[in-house]
Design a protein around this motif. Sequence first.
Motif, PDB file in Angstrom:
ATOM      1  N   ARG A  23      -5.723  11.262  -5.069  1.00 23.06           N
ATOM      2  CA  ARG A  23      -6.431  11.462  -4.133  1.00 23.06           C
ATOM      3  C   ARG A  23      -6.915  10.174  -3.203  1.00 23.06           C
ATOM      4  NH1 ARG A  23     -11.590  11.266  -1.529  1.00 23.06           N
ATOM      5  NH2 ARG A  23     -12.440   9.601  -2.676  1.00 23.06           N
ATOM      6  N   THR A  81      -7.318  18.999   5.224  1.00 25.41           N
ATOM      7  CA  THR A  81      -6.730  18.349   3.893  1.00 25.41           C
ATOM      8  C   THR A  81      -7.608  18.856   2.936  1.00 25.41           C
ATOM      9  OG1 THR A  81      -6.548  16.101   5.194  1.00 25.41           O
ATOM     10  CG2 THR A  81      -6.418  16.088   2.811  1.00 25.41           C
TER      11      THR A  81
ATOM     12  N   ARG B  41      -6.934  21.775  -2.424  1.00 23.38           N
ATOM     13  CA  ARG B  41      -6.830  20.347  -2.500  1.00 23.38           C
ATOM     14  C   ARG B  41      -7.016  20.197  -4.004  1.00 23.38           C
ATOM     15  NH1 ARG B  41      -4.721  15.876  -1.397  1.00 23.38           N
ATOM     16  NH2 ARG B  41      -6.000  13.944  -0.964  1.00 23.38           N
TER      17      ARG B  41
END
Lengths: 191, 114
Positions: A23, A81, B41
């Motif tokens: 991340r 994202t 994600r």
Amino acid sequence: MNNVDAERMREDLAYVKEAVKRRRAGDLTPPSILVLWGVICLVGFVLNDFAPRFSWWFWCLVPAAGFVLSLVLGWRSSRRTGEVNWQEFRVDVLHWAGLGGALAVLFSLYAVGTLRGIGFYQALLLVLALAYYFAGVHLDRAFVWVALLLAAGAVGFVFFRTYLNATLGVLICVALVVPALMRRGKNGSGT
Amino acid sequence: MARELEQTARELQRLDQLLQHRARLGICVLLAGVDRMSFSRLKELLRLTDGNLGAQLRKLEDAGYLSVHKAFIERRPVSWYALTEQGTHALGVHLAGMEMLVKSVERGARGGDG
């Protein structure tokens, strides 16, 4: 709890740590923002050399518009994202707004006559260099190169001035666009 | 030795059953660092399949640790997940318990060596 459980726990923690690391690795300035500022710097610095009459207006208006556009691009990128982090957003905004404040003070000093001529311009470059350096240290490594170029430009004006602005503009544009292209290639997207 | 065993037992009790699964722990840790994160994600960061991630998210959601918000981005449906207050508290307690356990195991191992 035996050693097997402890080992499993360590493996679980290593798995979580890897995910967090992934991340953080993706937590960079969106390429679109780097390209935007690369173009702004290129046009602005070239105008300083070739059309100084327009450069004053350019630097008064365009960076402010660029700041607002960067906020929009940053917001769109974070949604694409799949991560929304207001804390990071706030830190970014405060950092660049701080630079805006410092520039406003510099321009005020110019207006009242405390800072003049090349000294004013060198101070301007140094303030920009410092802001980009801190951005490079705290936000995104790509900005460190811009900081070094700006600092070199401030020192360079002591020795020569012919086309130094235009050269600086081209180099800063390259320093911002190259990492943008590398990130775009890696992500396969324009965010 | 008996005191150490008692302490380890106390720490074990502090561990959250739901967060003892690495994927669920990973989900909560990732969400603790952001305001919200999308399903895709989370899948990318945790390297899980759609089915596995969906099942783990549902368990956390049922326990009240997560909240979900569905939206459209560029005409595509996106599920956004956020850690609730209850989830944040559970994660804090669980991580503290894990830390104490690892420490106590390390102390035990050092004692065994010596």
